[in-house]
Design a protein around this motif. Structure first.
Motif, PDB file in Angstrom:
ATOM      1  N   ALA A  15       0.822  -1.215   0.000  1.00  0.00           N
ATOM      2  CA  ALA A  15       0.000   0.000   0.000  1.00  0.00           C
ATOM      3  C   ALA A  15       0.853   1.261   0.000  1.00  0.00           C
ATOM      4  O   ALA A  15       0.467   2.301   0.525  1.00  0.00           O
ATOM      5  N   GLY A  16       2.027   1.157  -0.605  1.00  0.00           N
ATOM      6  CA  GLY A  16       2.883   2.326  -0.732  1.00  0.00           C
ATOM      7  C   GLY A  16       3.745   2.616   0.483  1.00  0.00           C
ATOM      8  O   GLY A  16       4.498   3.595   0.487  1.00  0.00           O
ATOM      9  N   LYS A  17       3.668   1.801   1.536  1.00  0.00           N
ATOM     10  CA  LYS A  17       4.509   2.010   2.727  1.00  0.00           C
ATOM     11  C   LYS A  17       5.944   1.558   2.431  1.00  0.00           C
ATOM     12  O   LYS A  17       6.167   0.600   1.692  1.00  0.00           O
ATOM     13  N   LYS A  18       6.915   2.233   3.037  1.00  0.00           N
ATOM     14  CA  LYS A  18       8.314   1.870   2.834  1.00  0.00           C
ATOM     15  C   LYS A  18       8.611   0.523   3.470  1.00  0.00           C
ATOM     16  O   LYS A  18       9.263  -0.334   2.875  1.00  0.00           O
ATOM     17  N   PHE A  19       8.149   0.344   4.696  1.00  0.00           N
ATOM     18  CA  PHE A  19       8.328  -0.952   5.357  1.00  0.00           C
ATOM     19  C   PHE A  19       7.213  -1.148   6.380  1.00  0.00           C
ATOM     20  O   PHE A  19       6.577  -0.195   6.822  1.00  0.00           O
ATOM     21  N   VAL A  20       6.993  -2.404   6.743  1.00  0.00           N
ATOM     22  CA  VAL A  20       6.009  -2.780   7.756  1.00  0.00           C
ATOM     23  C   VAL A  20       6.686  -3.734   8.727  1.00  0.00           C
ATOM     24  O   VAL A  20       7.373  -4.682   8.300  1.00  0.00           O
ATOM     25  N   ARG A  21       6.504  -3.491  10.015  1.00  0.00           N
ATOM     26  CA  ARG A  21       7.056  -4.381  11.034  1.00  0.00           C
ATOM     27  C   ARG A  21       6.039  -5.480  11.342  1.00  0.00           C
ATOM     28  O   ARG A  21       4.863  -5.198  11.601  1.00  0.00           O
ATOM     29  N   VAL A  22       6.492  -6.721  11.308  1.00  0.00           N
ATOM     30  CA  VAL A  22       5.607  -7.874  11.511  1.00  0.00           C
ATOM     31  C   VAL A  22       6.197  -8.771  12.599  1.00  0.00           C
ATOM     32  O   VAL A  22       7.383  -8.652  12.947  1.00  0.00           O
TER      33      VAL A  22
END
Length: 392
Positions: A15-22
């Motif tokens: 969704a255009g985010k640079k990174f996501v923490r999971v």
């Protein structure tokens, strides 16, 4: 400069985010006490939120326990078998319920998406069938998706019913498209292809724990070596991530003797109980099939990774299963998403009351039709609906 009217920035990876923490949640199960276990789950959801995690995944049938740890059959001790199965019945989850509301509340307070593995008890009247189910919760606490495992594997068929194609799918979110499958479904070629072709940024692959098939004293033997060919969960997760070009959260269970409630301690040591399979092994895999976090064994806690959208872009330049490698002119997949029920009640469609004289009079005046003629037609219709004989 002209702009593309149909341009959708949310269609970009993540969704255009640079990174996501999971994070994978590698937490002990509480055998059998679902409310204690939900408390543990909510604690980890809260901790994940505090650490900036936006997506968490729990192991297969985390609540209340993976039932096929107990490989009972006709030769089982009756009291032992009853104890295990009634404990399972009494601590499984109906969707929705107070239990799912509690988990949803924790997700909302932490601001995280969560995929929770549960034994789901069918909510149909009089039915006591279980399903191996994944429940996906949104950041707002709502249930976004429920997926029931399509085919229980081997001895799992002693416990679970079969799911259907109605709940295969991917959820569009503000962190990207999230999909999931359960354990052996990652080796069901057409099923995993259907899920991949819906386009995923994140895929949840949950398993009961790490083990591998080999010759020896037992058919399944625990495996702690992440470099070995080893447990099929890691093979499945890495291949799925590579084929789909997405991040894969491989979430595995962990369980020890201390995690049994007192009234179930007598089951420990049974020839049918195999909790040594649940040694963890949770890992996070990148879209190239590489480990972002290698398997973690024998340790409780959060397995956390930052997932970068650019990794998806680079991976799909090489291999895009839903794009330049798909060739629909050669082979296509048909997915049946219909949900079937075994009881379909056809209600009487006749009106509860006949048309009134006032309505007939209004129709007569509006359309200039003889009122007596309308009354005769209405009478015939009413008799027909009631199954009465109609005069010529």
């Amino acid at each position: 400069m002209a702009t593309l009217k149909n341009y959708k920035p949310e269609k970009r990876p993540m969704a255009g985010k640079k990174f996501v923490r999971v994070a994978c949640v590698q937490a002990p199960q509480v055998v059998f006490n679902k409310w204690k276990q939900i408390e543990v789950a909510c604690k980890y959801i809260k901790e994940a939120g505090e650490k900036g995690v936006e997506l968490v995944a729990f192991s297969e049938t985390y609540i209340p326990v993976f039932p096929a740890y107990y490989t009972g059959g006709y030769e089982s001790n009756v009291e032992e078998w009853r104890l295990w199965n009634i404990g399972l019945q009494d601590n499984s989850i109906v969707v929705p319920s107070d239990e799912t509301d509690a988990i949803g509340k924790a997700c909302k307070e932490a601001g995280v998406y969560c995929v929770m593995g549960v034994n789901e008890l069918d909510d149909a009247d009089g039915v006591r069938t279980f399903y191996n189910t994944q429940i996906m919760f949104g950041k707002d606490g709502r249930i976004l998706r429920r997926h029931r495992k399509l085919t229980p594997t081997y001895s799992e068929r002693c416990y679970w019913g079969s799911g259907d194609g109605s709940d295969l799918g991917v959820v569009e979110t503000d962190i990207g498209r999230i999909g999931s499958l359960i354990c052996g479904e990652h080796h069901a070629i057409l099923i995993r292809a259907a899920e991949m072709l819906m386009g995923e940024d994140f895929h949840i692959a949950n398993y009961p724990g790490c083990h591998k098939a080999q010759s020896g004293e037992k058919f399944l033997v625990a495996n702690r070596d992440e470099n070995a060919y080893g447990c099929e969960c890691h093979l499945g997760a890495r291949e799925y991530a590579l084929e789909a070009g997405c991040f894969c959260l491989c979430s595995c269970g962990i369980l020890g003797e201390k995690d049994f409630e007192p009234e179930y301690k007598s089951l420990i040591g049974s020839d049918h109980l195999n909790i040594d399979w649940a040694i963890g092994g949770s890992a996070i895999v990148g879209p190239g099939g590489e480990y972002v976090v290698k398997p973690v064994f024998d340790k409780e806690g959060l397995v956390i990774a930052d997932c970068y959208a650019d990794d998806i872009k680079v991976s799909k330049m090489l291999f895009d299963a839903a794009g330049h490698y798909s060739h629909p002119e050669i082979a296509r997949l048909v997915l049946n998403t219909k949900h079937y029920t075994n009881l379909n009640i056809i209600e009487n469609s006749s009106p509860k009351k006949g048309i009134s004289y006032k309505d007939l009079k209004n129709l007569s005046e509006e359309f200039e039709v003889d009122l007596d003629k309308l009354e005769r037609i209405a009478t015939r219709i009413e008799k027909h609906n009631q199954g009465l004989a109609i005069d010529d």
